[in-house]
Design an enzyme around this catalytic site. Structure first.
Site, mmCIF file in Angstrom:
data_model
loop_
_atom_site.group_PDB
_atom_site.id
_atom_site.type_symbol
_atom_site.label_atom_id
_atom_site.label_comp_id
_atom_site.label_asym_id
_atom_site.label_seq_id
_atom_site.Cartn_x
_atom_site.Cartn_y
_atom_site.Cartn_z
ATOM 1 N N HIS A 205 0.716 -1.067 0.052
ATOM 2 C CA HIS A 205 0.123 0.314 0.125
ATOM 3 C C HIS A 205 0.872 1.609 -0.004
ATOM 4 O O HIS A 205 0.394 2.462 -0.749
ATOM 5 C CB HIS A 205 -1.269 -0.222 1.272
ATOM 6 C CG HIS A 205 -0.345 0.074 2.596
ATOM 7 N ND1 HIS A 205 -0.147 -0.674 3.316
ATOM 8 C CD2 HIS A 205 0.020 1.371 3.114
ATOM 9 C CE1 HIS A 205 0.173 -0.558 4.173
ATOM 10 N NE2 HIS A 205 0.930 0.639 4.726
ATOM 11 N N ASP A 238 0.416 -7.453 1.676
ATOM 12 C CA ASP A 238 1.064 -6.359 1.820
ATOM 13 C C ASP A 238 2.206 -6.137 1.646
ATOM 14 O O ASP A 238 3.542 -5.215 2.486
ATOM 15 C CB ASP A 238 -0.066 -5.390 2.713
ATOM 16 C CG ASP A 238 -0.156 -3.949 3.104
ATOM 17 O OD1 ASP A 238 0.019 -3.486 1.653
ATOM 18 O OD2 ASP A 238 -0.051 -3.877 3.703
ATOM 19 N N SER A 320 4.236 2.777 7.931
ATOM 20 C CA SER A 320 4.227 1.731 7.026
ATOM 21 C C SER A 320 5.532 1.152 6.165
ATOM 22 O O SER A 320 6.275 2.323 5.839
ATOM 23 C CB SER A 320 2.948 1.421 5.632
ATOM 24 O OG SER A 320 1.904 1.564 6.249
#
Length: 477
Positions: A205, A238, A320
């Site tokens: 992402h 992910d 992230s």
């Protein structure tokens, strides 16, 4: 459990008005003014309530500042954007502003100045307290007071096992990633050096915006910035791998640990760019293992599933894709999602860390990254059966109809060979308790195709156990 892959906007920090404190009036020298200072290839949307947002670009986490106003109260702080390029913004909402009363004349005014000074010193802590004592002494004497710092505070040694030692070694191998789509949208995330060829591991992402012709760059703590390209990305896991263009020859890959050997209570160190603040280091512990997490960036895309490491190290939008390290500096996970308060925190914007962060175990991420570097496509383990994605506590039920009109149990697939049928409820995979479809998928994906697992299921009120050899599926579609 559903989570947020970090965010979109940061509420402004609350201002702290001075607290009136009784204090003796102090004479002011004349002329001076005083101032206070995320199986089946089950496809589905994220179950209701699961809206993790990315900690970076997509996972999604700068901010600007201006010179402070010398007056009190200070002006409201500017809204800092999530480094992911989120467009939301926080507004007030922290309470009414403080109005300083007009000072009275004479000695009364001196008392107010002292009260403001005391309040500021309390906020300053011990150092501020010392300053107050010195100022007080100075007021009561005619001589001047001079404070001299020691010329030698002693040697500061930071051993390799300390947080500072780990950070000093790991930071040069982490990067802040900026991803931008062809339309100009994008955000910021984190990644770390995987090998000397210039491959950087991060979250899917984080780089999703740059996959189809967008722009991608990676900046090291030294300030050196490199253009990059997406080598491969796995939406379900992910995980993504990018490669630096014209990569330097002195890259130092971070050492990968063994996430299977991690214990609850082990120390953790997270590195990332929360809210765009690059090269930020936070610490905590492993709060839990094998935590079922389904996450999404909130864009309506399919969810990512993981059997995550949970940590209370502060993780925010922008973290992230960054490394979660153990006390020796080994990478044990990839920071990917956070559990956030439902209302965004304090009524404005999206909240940040509340001590519930989730990382993809590095043993799984390493396998995925190697496949992406080798073929550019992810490879998923599967049982060949569609399961319900509804949250629950009774297990993962094989559905009566498969995704897109396909058979619920793939003909000739692993589940079919094992005798599984629609309506069966899978309650355990090896020794892991399965309470829902997402939990089952996350557990299956911790394995590789060809692995043999033991599945416990219920049919007609009776419990059964069967061995299943996992199959494989290539790509996200």
């Amino acid at each position: 459990m559903s989570t947020e892959n970090e965010g979109t906007a940061v509420p402004p920090a609350p201002s702290a008005p001075p607290v009136p404190v009784d204090a003796p009036a102090a004479p002011a020298p004349q002329g001076q003014a005083h101032q206070g200072p995320y199986g089946q290839d089950a496809q589905g949307q994220v179950p209701q309530g699961q809206v993790p947002q990315g900690q970076g670009g997509a996972g999604h986490p700068g901010a600007s500042s201006s010179a402070p106003d010398p007056s009190w109260p200070p002006p409201p702080p500017p809204t800092a954007p999530y480094g992911d390029g989120g467009s939301g913004s926080g507004s007030g909402g922290w309470g009414s502003s403080y109005q300083q009363p007009a000072p009275a004349s004479g000695r009364r005014r001196g008392g107010l100045v002292a009260a403001v000074l005391v309040a500021a010193l309390v906020a300053g802590g011990a150092g501020g307290g010392l300053g107050y004592v010195l100022a007080k002494d100075n007021d009561e004497s005619t001589g001047s007071t001079t404070v001299s710092a020691s010329s030698n505070g002693g040697d500061v040694k930071r051993d390799p096992g300390t947080t500072a030692g780990v950070a000093a070694k790991a930071l040069p191998s982490t990067v802040t990633i900026e991803a931008e789509s062809t339309s100009g949208e994008g955000g910021t995330g984190t990644g770390f050096v995987f090998d000397k060829q210039g491959h950087i591991v991060t979250n899917n992402h984080v780089v999703a915006d740059a996959v189809d012709g967008g722009k991608l760059s990676a900046t090291f703590p030294s300030g050196k910035k490199y253009d990059a390209e997406v080598v491969g990305h796995a939406q379900g896991y992910d995980v993504a791998v990018i490669k630096l263009k014209n990569a330097p020859s002195d890259l130092k890959p971070l050492t990968l640990g063994d996430s299977d050997k991690i214990a609850v209570g082990d120390a953790t160190i997270a590195i990332g760019a929360p809210f765009g603040l690059s090269d930020t280091v936070t610490t905590g512990i492993i709060s839990a293992k094998n935590r079922p997490v389904a996450s999404s960036d909130g864009s309506g895309s399919q969810a990512s599933y993981m059997s995550a490491l949970q940590t209370d190290a502060s993780i925010n939008p922008g973290n992230s894709g960054g490394p979660l390290l153990d006390a020796q500096g080994n990478v044990i996970g990839i920071n990917s999602a956070i559990q956030s308060t439902g209302n965004g925190g304090f009524g404005t914007g999206q909240s940040g860390s509340i001590g519930l962060g989730f990382a993809i175990p590095i043993n799984q991420a390493k396998y995925v990254a190697q496949e992406l570097i080798k073929t550019g496509k992810p490879v998923y383990a599967k049982i060949g059966a569609s399961v319900s994605l509804d949250d629950g506590s009774d297990g993962a039920q094989i559905t009566d109809q498969g995704a897109g009109g396909a058979a619920p149990v793939e003909p000739g697939g692993p589940a079919a060979k094992a005798g599984l049928k629609p309506g069966d409820v899978i309650t355990k995979l090896d020794d892991r308790v399965i309470d829902s479809g997402p939990t089952l998928i996350g557990e299956i994906w911790t394995h590789q195709p060809g692995d043999k697992v033991t599945i416990t299921y219920e049919r007609g009120g009776k419990q059964h156990t069967v061995d299943v050899t996992l199959g494989s599926r290539v790509g996200d579609n």
